[in-house]
Design a protein around this motif. Structure first.
Motif, PDB file in Angstrom:
ATOM      1  N   LEU A   9     -24.887 -46.697  79.997  1.00  0.00           N
ATOM      2  CA  LEU A   9     -25.982 -46.806  80.613  1.00  0.00           C
ATOM      3  C   LEU A   9     -26.493 -48.544  80.514  1.00  0.00           C
ATOM      4  CD1 LEU A   9     -28.627 -46.481  82.101  1.00  0.00           C
ATOM      5  CD2 LEU A   9     -29.950 -46.125  79.973  1.00  0.00           C
ATOM      6  N   GLY A  10     -25.928 -49.079  79.490  1.00  0.00           N
ATOM      7  CA  GLY A  10     -25.944 -50.547  79.197  1.00  0.00           C
ATOM      8  C   GLY A  10     -25.164 -51.187  80.171  1.00  0.00           C
ATOM      9  N   VAL A  11     -23.901 -50.606  80.030  1.00  0.00           N
ATOM     10  CA  VAL A  11     -22.779 -51.194  80.978  1.00  0.00           C
ATOM     11  C   VAL A  11     -23.381 -51.288  82.378  1.00  0.00           C
ATOM     12  CG1 VAL A  11     -20.576 -51.138  81.854  1.00  0.00           C
ATOM     13  CG2 VAL A  11     -21.032 -51.111  79.386  1.00  0.00           C
ATOM     14  N   LEU A  12     -23.782 -50.020  82.916  1.00  0.00           N
ATOM     15  CA  LEU A  12     -24.225 -50.105  84.142  1.00  0.00           C
ATOM     16  C   LEU A  12     -25.531 -51.092  84.480  1.00  0.00           C
ATOM     17  CD1 LEU A  12     -24.208 -46.224  84.640  1.00  0.00           C
ATOM     18  CD2 LEU A  12     -22.468 -47.792  85.644  1.00  0.00           C
ATOM     19  N   LEU A  13     -26.178 -51.067  83.612  1.00  0.00           N
ATOM     20  CA  LEU A  13     -27.568 -51.984  83.818  1.00  0.00           C
ATOM     21  C   LEU A  13     -26.881 -53.601  83.787  1.00  0.00           C
ATOM     22  CD1 LEU A  13     -30.133 -50.361  81.516  1.00  0.00           C
ATOM     23  CD2 LEU A  13     -30.337 -50.666  84.176  1.00  0.00           C
ATOM     24  N   LEU A  14     -25.927 -53.783  82.958  1.00  0.00           N
ATOM     25  CA  LEU A  14     -25.203 -55.070  82.996  1.00  0.00           C
ATOM     26  C   LEU A  14     -24.812 -55.303  84.485  1.00  0.00           C
ATOM     27  CD1 LEU A  14     -24.321 -57.688  81.764  1.00  0.00           C
ATOM     28  CD2 LEU A  14     -22.300 -56.544  81.052  1.00  0.00           C
ATOM     29  N   PHE A  30     -13.413 -58.210  81.875  1.00  0.00           N
ATOM     30  CA  PHE A  30     -14.440 -57.527  80.989  1.00  0.00           C
ATOM     31  C   PHE A  30     -13.486 -56.756  80.069  1.00  0.00           C
ATOM     32  CE2 PHE A  30     -17.819 -55.083  79.462  1.00  0.00           C
ATOM     33  CZ  PHE A  30     -19.076 -55.587  80.142  1.00  0.00           C
ATOM     34  N   LEU A  31     -14.046 -57.106  78.663  1.00  0.00           N
ATOM     35  CA  LEU A  31     -13.194 -56.588  77.618  1.00  0.00           C
ATOM     36  C   LEU A  31     -13.578 -55.064  77.102  1.00  0.00           C
ATOM     37  CD1 LEU A  31     -10.876 -57.322  75.455  1.00  0.00           C
ATOM     38  CD2 LEU A  31     -12.577 -58.217  73.903  1.00  0.00           C
ATOM     39  N   VAL A  32     -13.129 -54.176  77.064  1.00  0.00           N
ATOM     40  CA  VAL A  32     -13.629 -52.873  76.722  1.00  0.00           C
ATOM     41  C   VAL A  32     -12.544 -52.622  75.284  1.00  0.00           C
ATOM     42  CG1 VAL A  32     -13.424 -50.552  77.025  1.00  0.00           C
ATOM     43  CG2 VAL A  32     -14.102 -52.120  79.103  1.00  0.00           C
ATOM     44  N   TYR A  56     -14.579 -55.784  88.454  1.00  0.00           N
ATOM     45  CA  TYR A  56     -14.233 -56.359  87.237  1.00  0.00           C
ATOM     46  C   TYR A  56     -12.783 -55.961  86.942  1.00  0.00           C
ATOM     47  CZ  TYR A  56     -19.065 -57.544  86.832  1.00  0.00           C
ATOM     48  OH  TYR A  56     -20.213 -58.123  86.931  1.00  0.00           O
ATOM     49  N   VAL A  57     -12.042 -56.620  86.259  1.00  0.00           N
ATOM     50  CA  VAL A  57     -10.533 -56.693  85.624  1.00  0.00           C
ATOM     51  C   VAL A  57     -10.994 -56.199  84.415  1.00  0.00           C
ATOM     52  CG1 VAL A  57      -8.616 -57.630  85.018  1.00  0.00           C
ATOM     53  CG2 VAL A  57      -9.406 -58.324  87.163  1.00  0.00           C
ATOM     54  N   VAL A  58     -10.638 -54.890  83.943  1.00  0.00           N
ATOM     55  CA  VAL A  58     -10.788 -54.393  82.656  1.00  0.00           C
ATOM     56  C   VAL A  58      -9.709 -54.569  81.957  1.00  0.00           C
ATOM     57  CG1 VAL A  58     -11.213 -52.208  81.290  1.00  0.00           C
ATOM     58  CG2 VAL A  58     -12.547 -52.469  83.442  1.00  0.00           C
ATOM     59  N   ILE A  59      -9.886 -55.230  80.727  1.00  0.00           N
ATOM     60  CA  ILE A  59      -8.815 -55.554  79.552  1.00  0.00           C
ATOM     61  C   ILE A  59      -9.151 -54.916  78.250  1.00  0.00           C
ATOM     62  CG2 ILE A  59      -7.711 -57.255  78.169  1.00  0.00           C
ATOM     63  CD1 ILE A  59      -7.404 -57.684  81.183  1.00  0.00           C
ATOM     64  N   VAL A  60      -8.417 -53.670  78.061  1.00  0.00           N
ATOM     65  CA  VAL A  60      -8.353 -52.982  77.053  1.00  0.00           C
ATOM     66  C   VAL A  60      -7.886 -53.438  75.592  1.00  0.00           C
ATOM     67  CG1 VAL A  60      -8.099 -50.598  75.949  1.00  0.00           C
ATOM     68  CG2 VAL A  60      -8.463 -51.040  78.528  1.00  0.00           C
ATOM     69  N   ASP A  90     -12.987 -65.801  77.409  1.00  0.00           N
ATOM     70  CA  ASP A  90     -11.929 -65.253  78.523  1.00  0.00           C
ATOM     71  C   ASP A  90     -12.724 -64.168  79.166  1.00  0.00           C
ATOM     72  OD1 ASP A  90      -9.958 -67.327  78.166  1.00  0.00           O
ATOM     73  OD2 ASP A  90      -8.867 -65.610  76.660  1.00  0.00           O
ATOM     74  N   TYR A  91     -14.000 -63.741  78.688  1.00  0.00           N
ATOM     75  CA  TYR A  91     -14.532 -62.384  79.226  1.00  0.00           C
ATOM     76  C   TYR A  91     -15.978 -62.862  79.627  1.00  0.00           C
ATOM     77  CZ  TYR A  91     -10.180 -60.803  77.209  1.00  0.00           C
ATOM     78  OH  TYR A  91      -8.955 -60.550  76.893  1.00  0.00           O
ATOM     79  N   ILE A  92     -16.383 -61.994  80.705  1.00  0.00           N
ATOM     80  CA  ILE A  92     -17.505 -62.065  80.980  1.00  0.00           C
ATOM     81  C   ILE A  92     -18.456 -61.089  80.012  1.00  0.00           C
ATOM     82  CG2 ILE A  92     -17.683 -60.507  82.837  1.00  0.00           C
ATOM     83  CD1 ILE A  92     -19.430 -62.269  84.448  1.00  0.00           C
TER      84      ILE A  92
END
Length: 103
Positions: A9-14, A30-32, A56-60, A90-92
């Motif tokens: 929910l926090g990520v979706l709100l962001l 975006f760092l996961v 977003y480009v997801v970096i794990v 490097d990350y938003i």
């Protein structure tokens, strides 16, 4: 009704907030962060899909770049980077995925 984790929910709100503010996110990273062992696979998949769907480009990241294994023991993810190599500039944003292996 399907439950949504507070983190998701926090990520979706962001994501919605950034979109509402008109902040361009195409190609923004975006760092996961996941645990090397026993991360929550449903939460990881939902967060990753929501971010990618919004451009977003997801970096794990994890403790190492070695294969990480989810709590279901079936889902396996090869992290893009070790967390020690991640640089804030490097990350938003960052999302830390829960699970039994999370600190």
């Amino acid at each position: 009704m399907r439950k949504i984790s507070p983190l998701l929910l926090g990520v979706l709100l962001l994501v919605m907030s950034l979109n509402a503010l008109g902040i361009t996110h195409q190609k923004q990273k975006f760092l996961v962060v996941i645990a090397q062992k026993d991360f929550q696979q449903v939460e990881f998949s939902a967060v990753k899909q929501a971010l990618e769907k919004n451009g977003y480009v997801v970096i794990v990241a994890s403790n190492s770049k070695a294969e990480a294994i989810a709590m279901d023991k079936k889902t396996k993810v090869r992290p893009d980077i070790a967390i020690k190599d991640a640089k804030e500039k490097d990350y938003i944003g960052i999302s830390i995925i829960g699970g039994n292996g999370s600190p």
